[in-house]
Design a protein around this motif. Structure first.
Motif, PDB file in Angstrom:
ATOM      1  N   VAL A  28      44.621  47.098  42.142  1.00 55.64           N
ATOM      2  CA  VAL A  28      45.691  46.508  42.955  1.00 55.64           C
ATOM      3  C   VAL A  28      45.924  47.353  44.205  1.00 55.64           C
ATOM      4  O   VAL A  28      46.052  46.815  45.315  1.00 55.64           O
ATOM      5  CB  VAL A  28      46.984  46.338  42.141  1.00 55.64           C
ATOM      6  N   PHE A  29      45.987  48.665  44.070  1.00 53.02           N
ATOM      7  CA  PHE A  29      46.189  49.532  45.225  1.00 53.02           C
ATOM      8  C   PHE A  29      45.061  49.354  46.242  1.00 53.02           C
ATOM      9  O   PHE A  29      45.314  49.231  47.443  1.00 53.02           O
ATOM     10  CB  PHE A  29      46.259  50.991  44.805  1.00 53.02           C
ATOM     11  N   ASN A  30      43.823  49.341  45.777  1.00 55.47           N
ATOM     12  CA  ASN A  30      42.677  49.197  46.684  1.00 55.47           C
ATOM     13  C   ASN A  30      42.643  47.835  47.354  1.00 55.47           C
ATOM     14  O   ASN A  30      42.350  47.733  48.547  1.00 55.47           O
ATOM     15  CB  ASN A  30      41.369  49.458  45.947  1.00 55.47           C
ATOM     16  N   ALA A  31      42.923  46.786  46.598  1.00 54.65           N
ATOM     17  CA  ALA A  31      42.921  45.434  47.174  1.00 54.65           C
ATOM     18  C   ALA A  31      44.036  45.302  48.209  1.00 54.65           C
ATOM     19  O   ALA A  31      43.837  44.731  49.286  1.00 54.65           O
ATOM     20  CB  ALA A  31      43.085  44.395  46.077  1.00 54.65           C
ATOM     21  N   HIS A  32      45.202  45.838  47.905  1.00 53.60           N
ATOM     22  CA  HIS A  32      46.335  45.774  48.834  1.00 53.60           C
ATOM     23  C   HIS A  32      46.036  46.555  50.110  1.00 53.60           C
ATOM     24  O   HIS A  32      46.243  46.060  51.217  1.00 53.60           O
ATOM     25  CB  HIS A  32      47.592  46.320  48.161  1.00 53.60           C
ATOM     26  N   SER A  33      45.528  47.761  49.974  1.00 47.78           N
ATOM     27  CA  SER A  33      45.291  48.604  51.148  1.00 47.78           C
ATOM     28  C   SER A  33      44.131  48.105  52.005  1.00 47.78           C
ATOM     29  O   SER A  33      44.079  48.402  53.199  1.00 47.78           O
ATOM     30  CB  SER A  33      45.048  50.051  50.731  1.00 47.78           C
ATOM     31  N   SER A  34      43.223  47.330  51.430  1.00 39.99           N
ATOM     32  CA  SER A  34      42.103  46.810  52.211  1.00 39.99           C
ATOM     33  C   SER A  34      42.450  45.501  52.925  1.00 39.99           C
ATOM     34  O   SER A  34      41.632  44.970  53.666  1.00 39.99           O
ATOM     35  CB  SER A  34      40.880  46.597  51.323  1.00 39.99           C
ATOM     36  N   GLY A  35      43.640  44.977  52.669  1.00 34.22           N
ATOM     37  CA  GLY A  35      44.065  43.769  53.367  1.00 34.22           C
ATOM     38  C   GLY A  35      43.674  42.470  52.690  1.00 34.22           C
ATOM     39  O   GLY A  35      43.747  41.409  53.300  1.00 34.22           O
ATOM     40  N   GLU A  36      43.254  42.541  51.436  1.00 34.00           N
ATOM     41  CA  GLU A  36      42.916  41.315  50.695  1.00 34.00           C
ATOM     42  C   GLU A  36      44.148  40.406  50.620  1.00 34.00           C
ATOM     43  O   GLU A  36      45.276  40.885  50.548  1.00 34.00           O
ATOM     44  CB  GLU A  36      42.479  41.646  49.273  1.00 34.00           C
ATOM     45  N   THR A  37      43.923  39.108  50.627  1.00 31.79           N
ATOM     46  CA  THR A  37      45.031  38.170  50.461  1.00 31.79           C
ATOM     47  C   THR A  37      45.113  37.667  49.025  1.00 31.79           C
ATOM     48  O   THR A  37      46.198  37.337  48.555  1.00 31.79           O
ATOM     49  CB  THR A  37      44.891  36.970  51.422  1.00 31.79           C
ATOM     50  N   VAL A  38      43.967  37.607  48.345  1.00 31.30           N
ATOM     51  CA  VAL A  38      43.917  37.126  46.965  1.00 31.30           C
ATOM     52  C   VAL A  38      42.912  37.975  46.188  1.00 31.30           C
ATOM     53  O   VAL A  38      41.870  38.344  46.724  1.00 31.30           O
ATOM     54  CB  VAL A  38      43.486  35.637  46.894  1.00 31.30           C
ATOM     55  N   ALA A  39      43.244  38.263  44.944  1.00 27.99           N
ATOM     56  CA  ALA A  39      42.325  38.977  44.055  1.00 27.99           C
ATOM     57  C   ALA A  39      42.479  38.399  42.659  1.00 27.99           C
ATOM     58  O   ALA A  39      43.471  37.725  42.360  1.00 27.99           O
ATOM     59  CB  ALA A  39      42.632  40.475  44.055  1.00 27.99           C
ATOM     60  N   GLU A  40      41.497  38.680  41.797  1.00 30.38           N
ATOM     61  CA  GLU A  40      41.571  38.157  40.433  1.00 30.38           C
ATOM     62  C   GLU A  40      41.280  39.260  39.428  1.00 30.38           C
ATOM     63  O   GLU A  40      40.516  40.181  39.699  1.00 30.38           O
ATOM     64  CB  GLU A  40      40.580  37.009  40.237  1.00 30.38           C
ATOM     65  N   ILE A  41      41.934  39.134  38.276  1.00 27.29           N
ATOM     66  CA  ILE A  41      41.666  40.014  37.149  1.00 27.29           C
ATOM     67  C   ILE A  41      41.219  39.127  36.003  1.00 27.29           C
ATOM     68  O   ILE A  41      41.924  38.185  35.630  1.00 27.29           O
ATOM     69  CB  ILE A  41      42.908  40.825  36.747  1.00 27.29           C
ATOM     70  N   ILE A  42      40.056  39.426  35.455  1.00 27.73           N
ATOM     71  CA  ILE A  42      39.503  38.631  34.363  1.00 27.73           C
ATOM     72  C   ILE A  42      39.817  39.341  33.050  1.00 27.73           C
ATOM     73  O   ILE A  42      39.375  40.466  32.827  1.00 27.73           O
ATOM     74  CB  ILE A  42      37.991  38.436  34.538  1.00 27.73           C
ATOM     75  N   THR A  43      40.617  38.686  32.220  1.00 28.62           N
ATOM     76  CA  THR A  43      40.998  39.261  30.933  1.00 28.62           C
ATOM     77  C   THR A  43      40.257  38.597  29.783  1.00 28.62           C
ATOM     78  O   THR A  43      40.221  39.144  28.689  1.00 28.62           O
ATOM     79  CB  THR A  43      42.510  39.117  30.696  1.00 28.62           C
ATOM     80  N   GLY A  44      39.727  37.444  29.999  1.00 25.79           N
ATOM     81  CA  GLY A  44      39.072  36.689  28.933  1.00 25.79           C
ATOM     82  C   GLY A  44      40.081  35.837  28.186  1.00 25.79           C
ATOM     83  O   GLY A  44      41.277  36.101  28.220  1.00 25.79           O
ATOM     84  N   LYS A  45      39.611  34.838  27.503  1.00 24.04           N
ATOM     85  CA  LYS A  45      40.506  33.902  26.813  1.00 24.04           C
ATOM     86  C   LYS A  45      41.006  34.486  25.506  1.00 24.04           C
ATOM     87  O   LYS A  45      42.188  34.666  25.332  1.00 24.04           O
ATOM     88  CB  LYS A  45      39.797  32.573  26.611  1.00 24.04           C
ATOM     89  N   GLY A  46      40.177  34.826  24.595  1.00 23.09           N
ATOM     90  CA  GLY A  46      40.521  35.503  23.344  1.00 23.09           C
ATOM     91  C   GLY A  46      41.914  35.224  22.810  1.00 23.09           C
ATOM     92  O   GLY A  46      42.417  34.118  22.874  1.00 23.09           O
ATOM     93  N   SER A  47      42.565  36.267  22.301  1.00 18.54           N
ATOM     94  CA  SER A  47      43.888  36.111  21.694  1.00 18.54           C
ATOM     95  C   SER A  47      45.021  36.225  22.710  1.00 18.54           C
ATOM     96  O   SER A  47      46.184  36.122  22.344  1.00 18.54           O
ATOM     97  CB  SER A  47      44.092  37.175  20.609  1.00 18.54           C
ATOM     98  N   GLN A  48      44.710  36.481  23.967  1.00  9.22           N
ATOM     99  CA  GLN A  48      45.671  36.604  25.056  1.00  9.22           C
ATOM    100  C   GLN A  48      46.485  37.903  25.013  1.00  9.22           C
ATOM    101  O   GLN A  48      47.406  38.081  25.797  1.00  9.22           O
ATOM    102  CB  GLN A  48      46.619  35.388  25.096  1.00  9.22           C
ATOM    103  N   ARG A  49      46.178  38.813  24.092  1.00 11.45           N
ATOM    104  CA  ARG A  49      46.895  40.091  24.050  1.00 11.45           C
ATOM    105  C   ARG A  49      46.619  40.912  25.300  1.00 11.45           C
ATOM    106  O   ARG A  49      47.520  41.564  25.830  1.00 11.45           O
ATOM    107  CB  ARG A  49      46.518  40.879  22.801  1.00 11.45           C
ATOM    108  N   LEU A  50      45.381  40.902  25.766  1.00 15.38           N
ATOM    109  CA  LEU A  50      45.040  41.642  26.969  1.00 15.38           C
ATOM    110  C   LEU A  50      45.753  41.048  28.180  1.00 15.38           C
ATOM    111  O   LEU A  50      46.312  41.780  29.004  1.00 15.38           O
ATOM    112  CB  LEU A  50      43.524  41.648  27.191  1.00 15.38           C
ATOM    113  N   MET A  51      45.786  39.727  28.291  1.00 13.47           N
ATOM    114  CA  MET A  51      46.482  39.091  29.407  1.00 13.47           C
ATOM    115  C   MET A  51      47.964  39.433  29.368  1.00 13.47           C
ATOM    116  O   MET A  51      48.553  39.758  30.404  1.00 13.47           O
ATOM    117  CB  MET A  51      46.305  37.576  29.407  1.00 13.47           C
ATOM    118  N   THR A  52      48.562  39.391  28.191  1.00 13.01           N
ATOM    119  CA  THR A  52      49.979  39.714  28.054  1.00 13.01           C
ATOM    120  C   THR A  52      50.246  41.149  28.492  1.00 13.01           C
ATOM    121  O   THR A  52      51.215  41.423  29.207  1.00 13.01           O
ATOM    122  CB  THR A  52      50.435  39.507  26.598  1.00 13.01           C
ATOM    123  N   HIS A  53      49.384  42.067  28.091  1.00 13.98           N
ATOM    124  CA  HIS A  53      49.533  43.471  28.480  1.00 13.98           C
ATOM    125  C   HIS A  53      49.420  43.636  29.998  1.00 13.98           C
ATOM    126  O   HIS A  53      50.251  44.326  30.614  1.00 13.98           O
ATOM    127  CB  HIS A  53      48.485  44.335  27.774  1.00 13.98           C
TER     128      HIS A  53
END
Length: 81
Positions: free
Chosen positions: A24-49
């Protein structure tokens, strides 16, 4: 668009938090407008975290909006200011 895939480090919360913070820090400082984090579908525990971590005050100041991708249940989209 920058992308972070958390599949290789999904078992260690400290490593996850560090990877998300750095991403997030690197994307923000580089001027990105949109970024994505891939957590996978699974049990959604990783997404919740990850969503809870992104919701902390020290992280919220770097982005405008965070949302789950409605077309892909294993993806978080971050919109920067």
């Amino acid at each position: 668009m920058r992308s972070l895939d958390l599949h290789p480090i999904f078992r260690n919360n400290r490593d996850i938090d560090q990877a998300v913070r750095s991403f997030v820090f690197n994307a923000h400082s580089s001027g990105e407008t949109v970024a994505e984090i891939i957590t996978g579908k699974g049990s959604q525990r990783l997404m919740t975290h990850v969503l809870a971590y992104l919701g902390q005050r020290h992280m919220r100041r770097f982005y405008r909006q965070v949302k789950k991708d409605p077309a892909n249940a294993g993806r978080i989209v971050i919109h920067f200011t």
